[in-house]
Design an enzyme around this catalytic site. Structure first.
Site, PDB file in Angstrom:
ATOM      1  N   ASP A   1     -12.372  11.340   8.704  1.00 57.92           N
ATOM      2  CA  ASP A   1     -13.303  12.481   8.694  1.00 57.92           C
ATOM      3  C   ASP A   1     -13.027  13.447   9.848  1.00 57.92           C
ATOM      4  O   ASP A   1     -13.951  13.964  10.472  1.00 57.92           O
ATOM      5  CB  ASP A   1     -14.761  11.979   8.765  1.00 57.92           C
ATOM      6  CG  ASP A   1     -15.102  11.034   7.625  1.00 57.92           C
ATOM      7  OD1 ASP A   1     -14.568  11.228   6.519  1.00 57.92           O
ATOM      8  OD2 ASP A   1     -15.903  10.107   7.842  1.00 57.92           O
TER       9      ASP A   1
ATOM     10  N   ALA B   1      -4.869  12.601   8.765  1.00 57.48           N
ATOM     11  CA  ALA B   1      -4.623  11.174   8.963  1.00 57.48           C
ATOM     12  C   ALA B   1      -5.782  10.450   9.643  1.00 57.48           C
ATOM     13  O   ALA B   1      -5.807   9.218   9.673  1.00 57.48           O
ATOM     14  CB  ALA B   1      -3.343  10.976   9.781  1.00 57.48           C
TER      15      ALA B   1
ATOM     16  N   HIS C   1     -18.180  14.801   3.350  1.00 52.45           N
ATOM     17  CA  HIS C   1     -18.776  13.723   4.141  1.00 52.45           C
ATOM     18  C   HIS C   1     -20.262  14.013   4.314  1.00 52.45           C
ATOM     19  O   HIS C   1     -20.635  15.156   4.604  1.00 52.45           O
ATOM     20  CB  HIS C   1     -18.093  13.632   5.516  1.00 52.45           C
ATOM     21  CG  HIS C   1     -18.688  12.585   6.395  1.00 52.45           C
ATOM     22  ND1 HIS C   1     -18.504  11.236   6.164  1.00 52.45           N
ATOM     23  CD2 HIS C   1     -19.489  12.675   7.489  1.00 52.45           C
ATOM     24  CE1 HIS C   1     -19.167  10.545   7.092  1.00 52.45           C
ATOM     25  NE2 HIS C   1     -19.754  11.399   7.908  1.00 52.45           N
TER      26      HIS C   1
ATOM     27  N   ARG D   1       0.839  -1.204   0.000  1.00 55.47           N
ATOM     28  CA  ARG D   1       0.000   0.000   0.000  1.00 55.47           C
ATOM     29  C   ARG D   1       0.873   1.253   0.000  1.00 55.47           C
ATOM     30  O   ARG D   1       0.524   2.270  -0.596  1.00 55.47           O
ATOM     31  CB  ARG D   1      -0.920  -0.025   1.233  1.00 55.47           C
ATOM     32  CG  ARG D   1      -2.040   0.988   1.227  1.00 55.47           C
ATOM     33  CD  ARG D   1      -2.973   0.790   0.053  1.00 55.47           C
ATOM     34  NE  ARG D   1      -4.064   1.755   0.074  1.00 55.47           N
ATOM     35  CZ  ARG D   1      -5.298   1.468   0.446  1.00 55.47           C
ATOM     36  NH1 ARG D   1      -5.615   0.243   0.813  1.00 55.47           N
ATOM     37  NH2 ARG D   1      -6.237   2.391   0.427  1.00 55.47           N
TER      38      ARG D   1
ATOM     39  N   ASN E   1     -12.088  16.791   0.917  1.00 51.37           N
ATOM     40  CA  ASN E   1     -13.051  15.690   0.831  1.00 51.37           C
ATOM     41  C   ASN E   1     -14.360  16.154   1.456  1.00 51.37           C
ATOM     42  O   ASN E   1     -14.380  17.107   2.248  1.00 51.37           O
ATOM     43  CB  ASN E   1     -12.520  14.458   1.572  1.00 51.37           C
ATOM     44  CG  ASN E   1     -13.322  13.198   1.272  1.00 51.37           C
ATOM     45  OD1 ASN E   1     -14.080  13.149   0.297  1.00 51.37           O
ATOM     46  ND2 ASN E   1     -13.158  12.179   2.103  1.00 51.37           N
TER      47      ASN E   1
END
Length: 201
Positions: free
Chosen positions: A146, A143, A110, A66, A108
């Site tokens: 949300d 990190a 939510h 990853r 981002n």
């Protein structure tokens, strides 16, 4: 100066389309310079290609670890020299290398009013809890899950007859509007982050 935006997608790309439509106006202040995905053959990439926007695909399975995928994604996004990176339904968590490179620049959204109802099931959790209002939150990714500094929020009433899908669809409409409006403001006016507080002049 027009802000350069890289958008990351994993699905149909309806939010991406809203951004592409907004960016067609020279006064918007932002230009989508590349669209990336973690899988091919998705409508989001087709939307980008139709708009003449360069695309790239980096499947996690193509990398041994990853961390290697995260490093490759970081370098690919950085090669487009973005001012902002927008996660528009991107279903992979980025790692420390990416977050370090794009601190307070990756956005981002939510489908809940954070810090309430974080995680994968914001609309369902809000409905089950019995709140009268929920909504959506735009934030800079950190990190946590949300947990990043909040850029904007929009309130959506919960109707007595709502099921999860009905509520989520109304939240999605508010979410797209919020994201397009906020990306334009960030692009045109700039921003500062002090602790948890995001300021747009």
């Amino acid at each position: 100066m027009t802000a350069r935006v890289v958008v990351l997608v994993s699905g149909s790309g309806t939010t991406l389309q809203a951004l592409l439509d907004a960016a067609a106006d020279p006064g918007y202040g932002a230009d989508v310079v590349a669209v990336g995905a973690d899988r091919g053959d998705i409508q989001g990439l087709t939307r980008a290609e139709k708009a003449g926007v360069p695309t790239f695909v980096l499947p996690v399975a193509d990398y041994d670890t990853r961390e290697a995928w995260d490093a490759a994604l970081t370098e690919e996004v950085a090669s487009h020299d973005p001012h902002l990176v927008v996660s528009a339904g991107f279903m992979k968590l980025v790692g420390p290398a990416f977050l370090s490179r794009f601190q307070n620049r990756m956005v981002n959204s939510h489908p809940a009013l954070l810090p309430s109802f974080p995680g994968m099931h914001g609309p369902r959790d809000a409905l089950e809890y019995g709140v009268k209002f929920t909504g959506c939150t735009l934030f800079f990714v950190d990190a946590g899950v949300d947990t990043g500094p909040i850029i904007d929020q929009r309130v959506v009433p919960v109707e007595p007859t709502d099921d999860v899908s009905q509520l989520h669809e109304r939240i999605k409409v508010a979410e797209r509007d919020m994201l397009v409006d906020s990306i334009g403001r960030l692009a045109r006016e700039g921003w500062t982050v002090t602790g948890r507080k995001v300021s747009i002049p």
